[in-house]
Design a protein around this motif. Structure first.
Motif, short mmCIF file in Angstrom:
data_model
loop_
_atom_site.label_atom_id
_atom_site.label_comp_id
_atom_site.label_asym_id
_atom_site.label_seq_id
_atom_site.Cartn_x
_atom_site.Cartn_y
_atom_site.Cartn_z
N GLU A 48 25.39 25.47 42.42
CA GLU A 48 25.78 24.96 43.73
C GLU A 48 24.72 25.30 44.78
N SER A 49 24.24 26.55 44.76
CA SER A 49 23.24 26.98 45.72
C SER A 49 21.93 26.23 45.54
N ALA A 50 21.51 26.05 44.28
CA ALA A 50 20.25 25.35 44.00
C ALA A 50 20.33 23.90 44.46
N ARG A 51 21.45 23.25 44.21
CA ARG A 51 21.59 21.84 44.61
C ARG A 51 21.68 21.67 46.13
N GLU A 52 22.24 22.65 46.79
CA GLU A 52 22.29 22.61 48.26
C GLU A 52 20.89 22.68 48.86
N LYS A 53 20.02 23.46 48.23
CA LYS A 53 18.70 23.74 48.82
C LYS A 53 17.62 22.77 48.37
N ILE A 54 17.76 22.18 47.17
CA ILE A 54 16.67 21.37 46.60
C ILE A 54 17.14 19.93 46.47
N PRO A 55 16.71 19.05 47.37
CA PRO A 55 17.12 17.64 47.30
C PRO A 55 16.65 16.99 45.99
N GLY A 56 17.55 16.24 45.36
CA GLY A 56 17.19 15.51 44.15
C GLY A 56 16.90 16.39 42.95
N LEU A 57 17.48 17.58 42.92
CA LEU A 57 17.21 18.53 41.83
C LEU A 57 17.56 17.94 40.46
N ILE A 58 16.63 18.06 39.53
CA ILE A 58 16.87 17.74 38.13
C ILE A 58 17.23 19.06 37.43
N LEU A 59 18.40 19.09 36.80
CA LEU A 59 18.88 20.34 36.19
C LEU A 59 19.03 20.15 34.69
N THR A 60 18.34 20.99 33.92
CA THR A 60 18.47 20.99 32.47
C THR A 60 18.85 22.39 32.00
N SER A 61 19.33 22.49 30.75
CA SER A 61 19.86 23.78 30.31
C SER A 61 19.86 23.87 28.78
N ASP A 62 20.19 25.07 28.29
CA ASP A 62 20.38 25.32 26.87
C ASP A 62 21.83 25.73 26.63
N VAL A 63 22.37 25.36 25.48
CA VAL A 63 23.74 25.76 25.12
C VAL A 63 23.82 26.00 23.62
N ILE A 64 24.57 27.04 23.25
CA ILE A 64 24.79 27.39 21.84
C ILE A 64 26.26 27.13 21.50
N VAL A 65 26.49 26.40 20.44
CA VAL A 65 27.84 26.11 19.94
C VAL A 65 28.09 26.96 18.70
N GLY A 66 29.31 27.48 18.57
CA GLY A 66 29.68 28.20 17.34
C GLY A 66 29.18 29.63 17.29
N PHE A 67 29.00 30.27 18.46
CA PHE A 67 28.63 31.69 18.46
C PHE A 67 29.76 32.47 17.79
N PRO A 68 29.45 33.54 17.05
CA PRO A 68 30.50 34.30 16.36
C PRO A 68 31.64 34.70 17.31
N GLY A 69 32.86 34.39 16.92
CA GLY A 69 34.02 34.72 17.73
C GLY A 69 34.43 33.63 18.70
N GLU A 70 33.63 32.55 18.80
CA GLU A 70 33.98 31.46 19.72
C GLU A 70 35.26 30.77 19.25
#
Length: 220
Positions: A133-155
């Motif tokens: 939320e803070s990043a999008r407020e401050k940076i117009p037109g922000l492109i946001l990418t990320s990493d995600v792990i599925v199936g971590f032990p105990g998930e």
């Protein structure tokens, strides 16, 4: 950081920062050679300058501003950021530096704070959403990418649903998606893992379908 699933600190050693003058010298050389796109690369690039003994070492936002001030026509990118080191100073530097691309790669790994704690990530899902939320407020037109792990032990299914909910809330431009695979020598390799492979694949496919739809909408 010693995330419980990550082998990097064991095979690469502890985190070190190059001297600012060496980074600047590299950037100046690239600019002189006509390069138009410069990427600052680190395992956790926005922790730059931490853990060093000499006084006055630049932090990462300072480094961005210093490279941004170099003469020439070029674009600055960086990856990968860690949420525990991302802050308003970084977001403001991105906003104020006209040569810094409005792109932030900020891995979240799981939408479940319980799983994030098992991963030793050092933040909660709620804190991650506040950063976005803070990043999008401050940076117009922000492109946001990320990493995600599925199936971590105990998930559990509930944990996975929280990951789905976070993706729906944030609406990333793109995701790098992974099914958990144990790395010998890491803490997570010893965690009990009762989720069948077929179930992990089902979760992975569902997550991918969701993100592909969001990416298609945004790219259109």
């Amino acid at each position: 950081n010693f995330c419980s699933y990550c082998i990097v600190p064991y095979v690469r050693g502890r985190e070190r920062s190059r001297r600012p003058e060496d980074v600047l010298s590299s950037a100046e050389k690239l600019i002189a050679e006509g390069c138009k796109d410069i990427t600052l690369l680190g395992q956790n690039v926005n922790s730059y300058g931490k853990g060093k003994s000499e006084p006055g070492t630049m932090d990462f936002p300072d480094l961005l501003q210093t490279i941004n001030a170099l003469p020439g026509e070029f674009l600055i990118r960086f990856m990968t950021s860690h949420p525990k080191d991302a802050n308003d100073k970084l977001f403001c530097a991105m906003r104020d530096c006209e040569k810094v691309a409005p792109h932030l790669h900020l891995p979240f790994q799981s939408g479940s704070s319980r799983i994030l704690k098992l991963m030793n990530r050092g933040y909660t899902a709620e804190h991650y959403l506040e950063l976005v939320e803070s990043a999008r407020e401050k940076i117009p037109g922000l492109i946001l990418t990320s990493d995600v792990i599925v199936g971590f032990p105990g998930e559990t299914e509930e944990d996975f649903e929280k990951t789905i909910e976070l993706i729906e809330k944030v609406r990333f431009d793109a995701l790098f998606t992974f099914i958990f695979s144990p790395r010998k020598g890491t803490k997570a390799a010893g965690y009990e893992d009762n989720t069948p492979k077929e179930e992990k694949n089902r979760r992975f496919d569902r997550l991918l379908e969701l993100q592909n739809g969001i990416s298609a909408e945004k790219h259109a």
